[in-house]
Motif scaffolding. Structure first.
Motif, PDB file in Angstrom:
ATOM      1  N   PHE A  40      17.988 -34.735  -5.779  1.00 58.10           N
ATOM      2  CA  PHE A  40      16.395 -34.104  -5.463  1.00 58.10           C
ATOM      3  C   PHE A  40      16.294 -32.631  -5.588  1.00 58.10           C
ATOM      4  CE2 PHE A  40      16.699 -37.812  -2.472  1.00 58.10           C
ATOM      5  CZ  PHE A  40      15.565 -38.455  -2.952  1.00 58.10           C
ATOM      6  N   GLY A  41      17.612 -32.004  -5.433  1.00 57.26           N
ATOM      7  CA  GLY A  41      17.585 -30.519  -5.842  1.00 57.26           C
ATOM      8  C   GLY A  41      17.495 -30.320  -7.394  1.00 57.26           C
ATOM      9  N   LEU A  42      18.275 -30.989  -8.124  1.00 53.87           N
ATOM     10  CA  LEU A  42      18.177 -30.909  -9.267  1.00 53.87           C
ATOM     11  C   LEU A  42      16.938 -31.288 -10.160  1.00 53.87           C
ATOM     12  CD1 LEU A  42      21.785 -32.483 -10.444  1.00 53.87           C
ATOM     13  CD2 LEU A  42      21.188 -30.079 -10.401  1.00 53.87           C
ATOM     14  N   GLY A  43      16.267 -32.235  -9.628  1.00 55.75           N
ATOM     15  CA  GLY A  43      14.934 -32.803  -9.824  1.00 55.75           C
ATOM     16  C   GLY A  43      13.928 -31.616  -9.618  1.00 55.75           C
ATOM     17  N   ALA A  44      13.950 -31.034  -8.455  1.00 56.02           N
ATOM     18  CA  ALA A  44      13.182 -29.882  -8.043  1.00 56.02           C
ATOM     19  C   ALA A  44      13.357 -28.648  -8.964  1.00 56.02           C
ATOM     20  CB  ALA A  44      13.361 -29.463  -6.872  1.00 56.02           C
ATOM     21  N   ALA A  45      14.602 -28.350  -9.345  1.00 57.26           N
ATOM     22  CA  ALA A  45      14.861 -27.468 -10.384  1.00 57.26           C
ATOM     23  C   ALA A  45      14.362 -27.553 -11.383  1.00 57.26           C
ATOM     24  CB  ALA A  45      16.147 -26.730 -10.405  1.00 57.26           C
ATOM     25  N   LEU A  46      14.570 -28.906 -12.012  1.00 58.79           N
ATOM     26  CA  LEU A  46      13.962 -29.364 -13.420  1.00 58.79           C
ATOM     27  C   LEU A  46      12.387 -29.215 -13.406  1.00 58.79           C
ATOM     28  CD1 LEU A  46      14.437 -30.062 -16.273  1.00 58.79           C
ATOM     29  CD2 LEU A  46      14.539 -32.529 -15.219  1.00 58.79           C
ATOM     30  N   ALA A  47      11.610 -29.551 -12.154  1.00 58.57           N
ATOM     31  CA  ALA A  47      10.247 -29.497 -12.323  1.00 58.57           C
ATOM     32  C   ALA A  47       9.821 -28.066 -12.331  1.00 58.57           C
ATOM     33  CB  ALA A  47       9.825 -30.343 -11.034  1.00 58.57           C
ATOM     34  N   MET A  48      10.649 -27.259 -11.644  1.00 58.42           N
ATOM     35  CA  MET A  48      10.025 -25.954 -11.653  1.00 58.42           C
ATOM     36  C   MET A  48      10.174 -25.170 -12.790  1.00 58.42           C
ATOM     37  SD  MET A  48      11.306 -22.849  -8.984  1.00 58.42           S
ATOM     38  CE  MET A  48      10.162 -23.397  -7.710  1.00 58.42           C
ATOM     39  N   VAL A  49      11.393 -25.352 -13.737  1.00 56.22           N
ATOM     40  CA  VAL A  49      11.317 -24.855 -15.007  1.00 56.22           C
ATOM     41  C   VAL A  49      10.514 -25.426 -15.985  1.00 56.22           C
ATOM     42  CG1 VAL A  49      13.137 -24.917 -16.750  1.00 56.22           C
ATOM     43  CG2 VAL A  49      13.808 -24.446 -14.616  1.00 56.22           C
ATOM     44  N   THR A  50      10.306 -26.854 -15.918  1.00 58.03           N
ATOM     45  CA  THR A  50       9.272 -27.379 -16.821  1.00 58.03           C
ATOM     46  C   THR A  50       7.850 -26.672 -16.612  1.00 58.03           C
ATOM     47  OG1 THR A  50      10.498 -29.465 -16.620  1.00 58.03           O
ATOM     48  CG2 THR A  50       8.176 -29.449 -17.434  1.00 58.03           C
ATOM     49  N   PHE A  51       7.372 -26.490 -15.398  1.00 63.26           N
ATOM     50  CA  PHE A  51       6.222 -25.818 -15.118  1.00 63.26           C
ATOM     51  C   PHE A  51       6.319 -24.253 -15.491  1.00 63.26           C
ATOM     52  CE2 PHE A  51       3.825 -23.316 -11.833  1.00 63.26           C
ATOM     53  CZ  PHE A  51       2.586 -23.699 -12.123  1.00 63.26           C
ATOM     54  N   VAL A  52       7.349 -23.674 -15.129  1.00 64.76           N
ATOM     55  CA  VAL A  52       7.399 -22.343 -15.723  1.00 64.76           C
ATOM     56  C   VAL A  52       7.095 -22.306 -17.352  1.00 64.76           C
ATOM     57  CG1 VAL A  52       8.713 -20.303 -16.157  1.00 64.76           C
ATOM     58  CG2 VAL A  52       8.596 -21.291 -13.805  1.00 64.76           C
ATOM     59  N   VAL A  53       8.027 -23.040 -17.878  1.00 64.41           N
ATOM     60  CA  VAL A  53       7.759 -23.192 -19.409  1.00 64.41           C
ATOM     61  C   VAL A  53       6.519 -23.621 -19.898  1.00 64.41           C
ATOM     62  CG1 VAL A  53       8.745 -24.406 -21.470  1.00 64.41           C
ATOM     63  CG2 VAL A  53      10.408 -23.740 -20.069  1.00 64.41           C
ATOM     64  N   VAL A  54       5.733 -24.423 -19.395  1.00 60.42           N
ATOM     65  CA  VAL A  54       4.474 -24.893 -19.683  1.00 60.42           C
ATOM     66  C   VAL A  54       3.392 -23.645 -19.374  1.00 60.42           C
ATOM     67  CG1 VAL A  54       2.464 -26.410 -19.246  1.00 60.42           C
ATOM     68  CG2 VAL A  54       4.716 -27.256 -19.241  1.00 60.42           C
ATOM     69  N   ALA A  55       3.741 -22.898 -18.287  1.00 57.27           N
ATOM     70  CA  ALA A  55       2.775 -21.834 -17.981  1.00 57.27           C
ATOM     71  C   ALA A  55       2.915 -20.686 -19.044  1.00 57.27           C
ATOM     72  CB  ALA A  55       3.029 -21.343 -16.656  1.00 57.27           C
TER      73      ALA A  55
END
Length: 61
Positions: A40-55
């Motif tokens: 879950f922690g790895l998934g949350a980190a991946l989601a945050m990185v994806t969000f930052v890259v898309v932004a």
């Protein structure tokens, strides 16, 4: 009527084993929590990185 010594010692050993197992079952290993929370922690980190890259890409375009 008393039990033969081998049977009595086997029963006593069984009682000790069951008591030790019950003690082990009371306190779960800390690695179990880590094994559950790590994905879950790895998934949350991946989601945050994806969000930052898309932004950042959206801001640059």
């Amino acid at each position: 009527m008393s039990l033969p010594p081998t049977t009595q010692s086997s029963i006593e050993q069984l009682h000790r084993d069951v008591a030790a197992l019950a003690e082990d079952m009371r306190s779960p290993a800390p690695t179990a929590t880590r094994a559950i929370l790590l994905p879950f922690g790895l998934g949350a980190a991946l989601a945050m990185v994806t969000f930052v890259v898309v932004a950042l890409v959206a801001r640059l375009v």
